[in-house]
Motif scaffolding. Structure first.
Motif, PDB file in Angstrom:
ATOM      1  N   THR A 340       0.837  -1.202   0.000  1.00  0.00           N
ATOM      2  CA  THR A 340       0.000   0.000   0.000  1.00  0.00           C
ATOM      3  C   THR A 340       0.872   1.252   0.000  1.00  0.00           C
ATOM      4  O   THR A 340       0.614   2.207  -0.740  1.00  0.00           O
ATOM      5  N   ALA A 341       1.938   1.219   0.808  1.00  0.00           N
ATOM      6  CA  ALA A 341       2.820   2.381   0.892  1.00  0.00           C
ATOM      7  C   ALA A 341       3.559   2.615  -0.421  1.00  0.00           C
ATOM      8  O   ALA A 341       3.959   3.744  -0.723  1.00  0.00           O
ATOM      9  N   THR A 342       3.744   1.547  -1.211  1.00  0.00           N
ATOM     10  CA  THR A 342       4.425   1.710  -2.498  1.00  0.00           C
ATOM     11  C   THR A 342       3.645   2.669  -3.405  1.00  0.00           C
ATOM     12  O   THR A 342       4.215   3.396  -4.212  1.00  0.00           O
ATOM     13  N   LEU A 343       2.322   2.674  -3.260  1.00  0.00           N
ATOM     14  CA  LEU A 343       1.494   3.536  -4.105  1.00  0.00           C
ATOM     15  C   LEU A 343       1.716   5.017  -3.796  1.00  0.00           C
ATOM     16  O   LEU A 343       1.479   5.874  -4.642  1.00  0.00           O
ATOM     17  N   TYR A 344       2.179   5.288  -2.563  1.00  0.00           N
ATOM     18  CA  TYR A 344       2.302   6.673  -2.108  1.00  0.00           C
ATOM     19  C   TYR A 344       3.264   7.446  -3.009  1.00  0.00           C
ATOM     20  O   TYR A 344       4.398   7.017  -3.241  1.00  0.00           O
TER      21      TYR A 344
ATOM     22  N   THR B  34      -9.656  -3.661   7.059  1.00  0.00           N
ATOM     23  CA  THR B  34     -10.108  -3.776   5.670  1.00  0.00           C
ATOM     24  C   THR B  34     -10.464  -2.388   5.139  1.00  0.00           C
ATOM     25  O   THR B  34     -10.051  -2.002   4.042  1.00  0.00           O
ATOM     26  N   ALA B  35     -11.215  -1.617   5.950  1.00  0.00           N
ATOM     27  CA  ALA B  35     -11.597  -0.270   5.515  1.00  0.00           C
ATOM     28  C   ALA B  35     -10.352   0.594   5.335  1.00  0.00           C
ATOM     29  O   ALA B  35     -10.232   1.340   4.354  1.00  0.00           O
ATOM     30  N   LEU B  36      -9.407   0.472   6.261  1.00  0.00           N
ATOM     31  CA  LEU B  36      -8.177   1.265   6.185  1.00  0.00           C
ATOM     32  C   LEU B  36      -7.436   0.999   4.873  1.00  0.00           C
ATOM     33  O   LEU B  36      -7.039   1.927   4.157  1.00  0.00           O
ATOM     34  N   ILE B  37      -7.254  -0.299   4.572  1.00  0.00           N
ATOM     35  CA  ILE B  37      -6.502  -0.665   3.366  1.00  0.00           C
ATOM     36  C   ILE B  37      -7.272  -0.246   2.106  1.00  0.00           C
ATOM     37  O   ILE B  37      -6.705   0.364   1.189  1.00  0.00           O
TER      38      ILE B  37
END
Lengths: 542, 317
Positions: A340-344, B34-37
Motif C-alpha cells: 500500500t505504501a508503495t502507491l504513495y 479492511t476499511a483502512l486498506i
C-alpha cells in the motif's frame, strides 16, 4: 482492436515459439518457456474441470434439500473440486507456469539449471493428473481432499488409491521444480545480480521452492502409509488395527499447511512486481518484503496444529499452535502495508494487471484478517468445520492466489505470446471476477458464524437465503473466469504485436524481445541496479 | 426462503456469550483494517493517478519508523487476540465438578445418546436448563464431530478414544445438533436436535416413557453375560485383578509403567488386554474387540466405575 498485418513480419524474427514446429518439438522441448506453456495449457484445463465441479455444487445448494444430485455425488463433487484445485491447479499454478517462464529470464540465465528434469516434472504432473482424472471418470472419490482416516483408509468404497497415487506422483513434480529453482537461483544469476537486487518474485519463488523440497516428501510418506493401511491392512491410522487416526492429520497438515503458503507466496511475488511497475516505484521496504517471504516459509512449518484445535489435542499444544499462527500473520501484514505504501507518491495507472493486483491486496487482507478468528482458540471451536473456514481459505486461495495468477498472466502475456490483449475486456473481466467472488464467498462467513457445517449435501432451511446469494455469486464468478479465456485466445491471432517492454517495467525479462529468443538473451546481461530502479533513465518508459 | 432467516445465531449456553464478544472484537478489527486498506488504496489511486506518460516519481527507499510501527501494532493486536482467545478457551475447556454426565456414540450416520439413568436417544438430546452437562463421546467407526452451534461447542468424536465436552444451557428451546466432520455418504443427515427443558420438565421426561435399565445395571448384566465375572472376582482369589475401587487409582503394569485407571484405561484393557497387562497376573484375558459395541463398553465402564469400596458390595443405584 484491429487485425495487425504483421503476421509475416513476426514470422521473420526467430523466437522460442516459431523456432520449431510440430507436436514433437513441444513434447520433447527442454526450453523452460515452452515447458511453462505446457503447464499453462494443462493447468487451465484442470482449472475449468475443478471449476465446473464448483458450479455444480453451488447450483445444487440453491435448495435446502439439494437441487441437483444425490448426496453421494455431491460428496464426490467437493472432493474432486478440492483435489483438482489444490494439487493440480493452485500448487503448480504460479510456480510451474510463470515461475518456469520467468525465473531464468529474471535472473539473466538461458534456462533452468536442469532442463531435462524440468520436462520430467511436467510429465510427472501429467501422469498424476491423468490418473486422477481417470479415477474420477471411473466413479470418483468421496473422502474430501483431506483424505481423513480412518474414513479414507477403511470405510470409503470409492477410488481412494488411484487418486492418492495420482497426488503422490504429482508431488514429485513439485519437488523437482523446487530443486530446479533453488539451484538455478543460487548458481545462475547474471553478473552483478546480487541477492538484494533480485526481483521479489524470485524471492517468493525461492521461499516456495524451499517448502516444496521440505514439505512435499512428508505428503508422499503420508499417502504411502495410507496405501499400506488401505491395501495391506497394516495398522497405522485405524484404531481397530491398533493405529491412531489423528496421526494422519498431524502428517497431512505438516505438509498441507505449508502448502497454503506454496499457493500464496508466489502470488505475493507476482503482486510485488505488478505494483512496482504500475506505480513506477521501488517496492516500499524491499528488504523487509523479501525477508517476510522467508520468515513465512519458516514459520509455516510450525502451525499445522491449528487445524486440530477441536480434535482433542492437548490444550497446551493448542496454545502454542495458536501463538505461532498469530505470529505467521505478522509478515503478511507487513507485506500488505508495504504494498500500500508503495502507491504513495507513485505514478499509478489502472491497466488490467494492476486491477488484479489491487484486488489481490484487498481480498488477501480480508482472508488474512478472518484467519485471526481461526487462530484464536475460543472462536475456532465454534467456526472450525463450518462455512467460515470455506470462506476464509477461498479469500486466500481464490481472492489471493487466483487473482495474483490472473494478474501475472495479464502482466507477462505480451512477453509470453508476443501479442497484446484488449485492455478494456481485461479490466471488465477483473471487475466481474471481483464482484462475483465477493458475492460468492462473503455470505459464507455469515453462514459459518450461524453454524452451517461445510460438506453438507443438504441443510436446514434457515440457511437458504445466504446459500442462494452465494450461488448467484458463483454464477457471476464462473462467467468472469471464462472472459479472459476468450480474449486471451483471441489475442494470440488477432492481438496487436507487443513491443519488448509494453509496461515500461524494469526487470531483466523486459530487456529481451517479445516473445524472447530460445536463449532468452542475445548476450548475457550485466546488472548494475536492482529490479525496481524506476527513477533511473535506463531506457525510455514506454 | 426467508423463514427463520437471521444473521445472529442463538445464544443458549454460558459459553456462547463470551465467544460472541471475542467474535465481535475480531470482526471490528477486521472491518477497521479492511476499511483502512481499501480507503488508502482508493485514495492513493486517485491522488497519484498517472497524469503523463513522462511521470517519473521520485524514489522512496522505505522508512524504518513506519516499518517498526506496522510491525509492532499488529503484533500487539494479535497478542490481545491470543490472550483473550486462549483464556476463554481454557475456561471453556474445564467442566465444573457437579456435571450431569451423558454418553455419546457416533456411528455412520446417527448419534446414540445414553443417560446414566437409563433413557437412550437417537439424534435427540434432552437436557435440563441451568445444569452443567458433561458428554463423554466416542465413535463406532470414522471420525465424527459433535457440534451444537447455539452453545458454541464442538469436539471431534474419534474411534478408539474418549473425548469430552461440557456445556450449561441458559435458555429452554430446541437447537440444532450437527456432525461437523465429514464422515461419508449421509454426513449431512447426521443431525439432530437438542431439547433444553426446565428442570421439572426434564425430571418428568426422565421418568416418563420407556424406562430402560440404568447404564450401571446394563453394565452389570454384561459383566455376567460376557463371563468377566468368572475371573474378576471380588476377593483376590481370582485369576484376574479385582475391579472394586479400581476407577481413578494408579495401576502398576507388568512392564513397569504405572497408569491411572480412567475411562480410556478401562476401555483399552477390554479391547486390547495385552497392552495394559497388570503386574502380578498372567496375561490370559482374551480381547473383546469386535464382540462388544461402543455403547456396551460405556455400560461396562459405568458398572466398573460403580464398583467402589470393599469386598464386592453390590453397586450403588
Amino acid at each position: 482492436m484491429s487485425v495487425i498485418p504483421a503476421e509475416q513480419l513476426m514470422d521473420k524474427r526467430v523466437h522460442y515459439l516459431n523456432e520449431s514446429y510440430g507436436v514433437k518439438s513441444w513434447l520433447f522441448t527442454k526450453d523452460h518457456k515452452r515447458i511453462g506453456l505446457l503447464y499453462l495449457a494443462s493447468i487451465t484445463f484442470m482449472f475449468f474441470i475443478g471449476g465446473a465441479a464448483a458450479v455444480l455444487m453451488r447450483l445444487h445448494l440453491i435448495e435446502p434439500q439439494g437441487a441437483l444430485v444425490e448426496p453421494e455425488t455431491y460428496n464426490k463433487l467437493f472432493t474432486m473440486h478440492g483435489v483438482i484445485m489444490v494439487f493440480f491447479f493452485l500448487i503448480p499454478s504460479i510456480p510451474a507456469v510463470l515461475g518456469n517462464f520467468l525465473v531464468p529470464m529474471m535472473i539473466g540465465a538461458r534456462d533452468l539449471a536442469f532442463p531435462k528434469l524440468n520436462l520430467l516434472s511436467w510429465y510427472l504432473y501429467m501422469a498424476g493428473a491423468l490418473l486422477t482424472l481417470s479415477a474420477i471418470i471411473a466413479g470418483g472419490v468421496d473422502t474430501g481432499w483431506t483424505f481423513y482416516t480412518p474414513y479414507s483408509s477403511v470405510y470409503a468404497n470409492t477410488h481412494v488409491m488411484a487418486v492418492a497415487i495420482g497426488v503422490f506422483i504429482n508431488g514429485f513434480s513439485s519437488i523437482l521444480t523446487g530443486l530446479n529453482f533453488v539451484v538455478t537461483i543460487h548458481k545462475m544469476r547474471a553478473p552483478g545480480l546480487t541477492w538484494f537486487r533480485l526481483p521479489l518474485f524470485i524471492w517468493a519463488m525461492y521461499a516456495t521452492s524451499i517448502i516444496f523440497l521440505l514439505g512435499t516428501p512428508v505428503l508422499a510418506i503420508t499417502l504411502v502409509l495410507l496405501g499400506l493401511e488401505r491395501l495391506l491392512h497394516v495398522g497405522i491410522f485405524d484404531p481397530k488395527l491398533g493405529g491412531d487416526p489423528l496421526l494422519f492429520q498431524h502428517l497431512f497438515w505438516f505438509y498441507s499447511h505449508p502448502a497454503v503458503y506454496i499457493m500464496i507466496l508466489p502470488g505475493m511475488g507476482v503482486v510485488s512486481e505488478i505494483i512496482a511497475c504500475f506505480s513506477r516505484k521501488r517496492i516500499f521496504g524491499y528488504g523487509l518484503v523479501a525477508f517476510s517471504s522467508m520468515s513465512i516459509a519458516a514459520i509455516s512449518f510450525l502451525v499445522w496444529g491449528h487445524h486440530m484445535f477441536v480434535t482433542g489435542q492437548s490444550i497446551y499444544a493448542g496454545l502454542i499452535f495458536s501463538a505461532l499462527s498469530f505470529m505467521v500473520a505478522i509478515p503478511s501484514a507487513i507485506k500488505v502495508f508495504n504494498w500500500t505504501a508503495t502507491l504513495y507518491r507513485g505514478s499509478i495507472s489502472y491497466d488490467a494487471p494492476m486491477l488484479y493486483a489491487l484486488g489481490f491486496i484487498g481480498l488477501f487482507t480480508m482472508g488474512g484478517l478472518t484467519g485471526m478468528f481461526l487462530a484464536s482458540l475460543a472462536t475456532d471451536v465454534h467456526l472450525n468445520g463450518t462455512y467460515f473456514i470455506v470462506a476464509h481459505f477461498h479469500y486466500i486461495m481464490v481472492g489471493g492466489a487466483v487473482m495474483a495468477y490472473l494478474g501475472g498472466i495479464h502482466f507477462w502475456w505480451p512477453k509470453i505470446s508476443g501479442r497484446m490483449y484488449s485492455d478494456g475486456w481485461a479490466r471488465f473481466a477483473a471487475f466481474v471476477i471481483f464482484i462475483g467472488f465477493n458475492l460468492t464467498f462473503f455470505p459464507q462467513f455469515m453462514l459459518g458464524y450461524l453454524g452451517m457445517p461445510r460438506r453438507y449435501a443438504f441443510y436446514p432451511a434457515e440457511f437458504q437465503v445466504l446459500n442462494v446469494m452465494s450461488t448467484a455469486g458463483a454464477s457471476i464468478l464462473g462467467i468472469g473466469y471464462l472472459i479472459p479465456l476468450v480474449y486471451l485466445a483471441y489475442s494470440l491471432r488477432y492481438g496487436p504485436v507487443a513491443p519488448a517492454n509494453p509496461w515500461g517495467a524494469r526487470g531483466l525479462e523486459w530487456r529481451t524481445s517479445s516473445p524472447p529468443v530460445t536463449e532468452n538473451f542475445e548476450e548475457t546481461p550485466i546488472v548494475t541496479a536492482e529490479a525496481y530502479a524506476y527513477d533511473e533513465g535506463r531506457e525510455p518508459l514506454a | 426462503m426467508w423463514s427463520g432467516f437471521s444473521l445472529r445465531p442463538d445464544q443458549a449456553s454460558t459459553i456462547a456469550k463470551g465467544v460472541d464478544e471475542l467474535h465481535y472484537f475480531l470482526t471490528a478489527v477486521t472491518l477497521f483494517f479492511t476499511a483502512l486498506i481499501f480507503f488508502t488504496i482508493f485514495y492513493f489511486m486517485i491522488k497519484y493517478h498517472r497524469r503523463s506518460e513522462a511521470d517519473r516519481p521520485a524514489e522512496i527507499e522505505g522508512s524504518l519508523p513506519l516499518e517498526i510501527l506496522w510491525t509492532v501494532i499488529p503484533t500487539l493486536i494479535t497478542m490481545v487476540m491470543f490472550a483473550w482467545g486462549s483464556s476463554l478457551y481454557f475456561r471453556n475447556s474445564r467442566p465444573p465438578v457437579a456435571s450431569a454426565e451423558i454418553f455419546v456414540v457416533g456411528k455412520q450416520w446417527m448419534w446414540h445418546l445414553q443417560h446414566p439413568e437409563g433413557p437412550r436417544e437417537i439424534n435427540e438430546l434432552h437436557i435440563p436448563v441451568g445444569v452443567p452437562v458433561k458428554l463423554t463421546m466416542t465413535s463406532e467407526d470414522v471420525i465424527h464431530d459433535f457440534y451444537i452451534p447455539a452453545f458454541r461447542v464442538k469436539k471431534d468424536v474419534i474411534p478408539g478414544r474418549y473425548s469430552s465436552i461440557w456445556f450449561q444451557a441458559t435458555r429452554t428451546g430446541t437447537y440444532h445438533l450437527f456432525c461437523a466432520q465429514y464422515c461419508g455418504m449421509q454426513h449431512a443427515g447426521m443431525t439432530g436436535w437438542v431439547y433444553v427443558m426446565s428442570p421439572t420438565d426434564y425430571a418428568q421426561w426422565l421418568s416418563g416413557g420407556v424406562k430402560g435399565e440404568s447404564m450401571v445395571d446394563a453394565g452389570g448384566r454384561l459383566f455376567s453375560q460376557l463371563g468377566c465375572i468368572t475371573c474378576h472376582v471380588a476377593d483376590k482369589s481370582g485369576r484376574c485383578p479385582p475391579l472394586q475401587g479400581l476407577y481413578g487409582k494408579a495401576q502398576k503394569l507388568a512392564d513397569g509403567r504405572s497408569m491411572i485407571a480412567d475411562e480410556a484405561y478401562i476401555r483399552e484393557s477390554i479391547v486390547h488386554p495385552n497392552s495394559h497387562h497388570v503386574a502380578g497376573y498372567a496375561p490370559i484375558m482374551p480381547t473383546f474387540q469386535g464382540q462388544i459395541s461402543e455403547e456396551q463398553l460405556l455400560q461396562l465402564i459405568a458398572y466398573i466405575k460403580s464398583l467402589r469400596g470393599e469386598e464386592g458390595k453390590a453397586p450403588k443405584k
